[in-house]
Design an enzyme around this catalytic site. Sequence first.
Site, mmCIF file in Angstrom:
data_model
loop_
_atom_site.group_PDB
_atom_site.id
_atom_site.type_symbol
_atom_site.label_atom_id
_atom_site.label_comp_id
_atom_site.label_asym_id
_atom_site.label_seq_id
_atom_site.Cartn_x
_atom_site.Cartn_y
_atom_site.Cartn_z
ATOM 1 N N ASP A 116 0.832 -1.202 0.000
ATOM 2 C CA ASP A 116 0.000 0.000 0.000
ATOM 3 C C ASP A 116 0.876 1.265 0.000
ATOM 4 O O ASP A 116 1.874 1.331 0.726
ATOM 5 C CB ASP A 116 -0.863 -0.026 1.278
ATOM 6 C CG ASP A 116 -1.926 1.032 1.310
ATOM 7 O OD1 ASP A 116 -2.778 1.033 0.406
ATOM 8 O OD2 ASP A 116 -1.924 1.860 2.252
ATOM 9 N N GLU A 155 1.715 -0.446 -4.966
ATOM 10 C CA GLU A 155 0.759 0.594 -5.342
ATOM 11 C C GLU A 155 1.542 1.895 -5.331
ATOM 12 O O GLU A 155 1.778 2.470 -4.276
ATOM 13 C CB GLU A 155 -0.397 0.665 -4.334
ATOM 14 C CG GLU A 155 -1.445 1.676 -4.743
ATOM 15 C CD GLU A 155 -2.089 2.408 -3.573
ATOM 16 O OE1 GLU A 155 -3.199 2.906 -3.762
ATOM 17 O OE2 GLU A 155 -1.491 2.512 -2.488
HETATM 18 C C1 NOJ Z 1 -4.521 2.922 -0.880
HETATM 19 C C2 NOJ Z 1 -5.661 2.010 -0.596
HETATM 20 O O1 NOJ Z 1 -5.998 1.310 -1.769
HETATM 21 C C3 NOJ Z 1 -6.782 2.888 -0.100
HETATM 22 O O2 NOJ Z 1 -7.988 2.194 -0.021
HETATM 23 C C4 NOJ Z 1 -6.372 3.472 1.235
HETATM 24 O O3 NOJ Z 1 -7.363 4.386 1.662
HETATM 25 C C5 NOJ Z 1 -5.055 4.219 1.128
HETATM 26 N N1 NOJ Z 1 -4.085 3.504 0.371
HETATM 27 C C6 NOJ Z 1 -4.469 4.494 2.499
HETATM 28 O O4 NOJ Z 1 -3.981 3.314 3.072
#
Ligand code: NOJ
Length: 538
Positions: A208, A272
Amino acid sequence: MAPDPTRTTPWWRDAVCYEIYVRSFADADGDGVGDLRGVTARLDYLESLNVDALWLTPFYTSPQADHGYDVADYRDVDPRFGTLADFDEMLAGAHARNLRVIVDLVPNHTSSAHPWFVAALADGPGSAARKRYLFRDGRGPDGVQPPNNWQSLFGGPAWTRVADGQWYLHLFDPEQPDLNWDDPDVGDEFESVLRFWLDRGVDGFRVDVAHGLFKESGLPDVEGMTAAGETLDDTMSQWDRPYWDQPGVHDVYRRWRQVLDSYPGDRMMIGEAWVGTPESMARYVRPDEMSQVFNFHWLSTPFSAPALRDVIAATYAAVGPVGASPTWVLSNHDVVRTVTHYGGGDLGLSRAKASMLAMLALPGAAYVYQGEELGLPQVEVAPEDRQDPTWLRGGGVGRDGCRIPLPWSGDAPPFGFSPETAEPVRTWLPQPAWFADYTVERQSRDPYSTLAFLRFALARRREVVPGLSHEFHMLDRGADVVAFRRDGVDGAPGVTCVVNCGTEDVPVGDLGTPLVLSAALAESTGHLLPNSAAWFQS
Ligand code: NOJ
């Protein structure tokens, strides 16, 4: 799962991975929230989709301020989602069906309920506990103003003041304090967390906010930042901000790569990383770093041939030089569903299916978000039902509309998402009545459904990909057409994919035997209709 000794490329390189947003996939215990036993109960369904892997969003102990992306214990399962034993059972069941499992890792921030943050508050300024987070004194008289002008991605200031007068940074919700990755405790802790899940047998991690862990030293103000009016998408796409894509992140992923490589079976990680240029994206997938990084450029691109050709060309130009292969994604739990993004209704659905077919024909891996196989559009959620912190903090309408619990069966809520009870279970976000037309049960009976289409496409993909080159070349079939071919290897036939983004029918008779069609070819001419795509074998 035992590694296959005949494999020359790692399993994930051309895998199709299905994203399970655990809260909204299937509810086994009847509380209206999805859980791990719900996933286990639906493993046969997942196997029937012909995907290769599952990515599960966070199911760890968490107050759920950001629906699990606020983790209070990285080594346990939240009671809402089950137990570690439920996790082990789900993992064993998935592996028995040849499905790999990737879990989410949230290293940028913890929950404010994490014992580290609780200690940081208790131990006070200057303590070792406080150094694990980004605490600073404020500006102005008595430090009443935040240390800088950064704004939270969910709206409002990115700083919250605590009782002793210091402020802590949270790029997201105040209940998600950012960790200080310059503190060695943080790196050691995450290595141990990785090992915990690897020892349990997971096949990889989705990382993440992989581009966010380090902040520019001195935490400088962002020029031109305004306190109001920014949406999550705006903020995520401001690539040059001092909290994104700092060089230190790459050392972390080199360290993690070594941990992954010390386990058998091609364990992997996918980042991500919302970064600005294909070149910066490629830095995350250098051979000693991440295995994959989500290529988000397609999901914000309109259904236009020149735009899609550009995305494809830029992606390969970036990952090629570092020897990586691309990872395609059209949708996830943070963005408007593809059908709606492409205009909604029949048009949006046709385009979503065509885009899916193109993505699945390109060399590389693909991620499919739960509900894409059903052609689910975005749901308009009434303001009083919204639960996304983005909405609650004034950062925009929020992401609830793509997170509605899946419709499995029947004609009325909860559509088989929760067990049948005398008084129907209320799901955590309400399902609209029209979900009745989209249930798995209904689509499984219909050979022309979106579900039947995707199952069929994935089955054909599984058959043909081993015989296809990892290279492809673009074909010129007109300005409004995206067309490319992958040649066959070792005597296997090649595959040509054609996407018609224009308004005129496109002749395709010379391209070989139709293998998969997102819509029937024109009856009289055999041409490819607008807003559709097809694979041809020859
Ligand atoms: C990316 C995640 O996909 C999202 O859902 C989340 O709110 C943020 N990162 C913070 O962790």
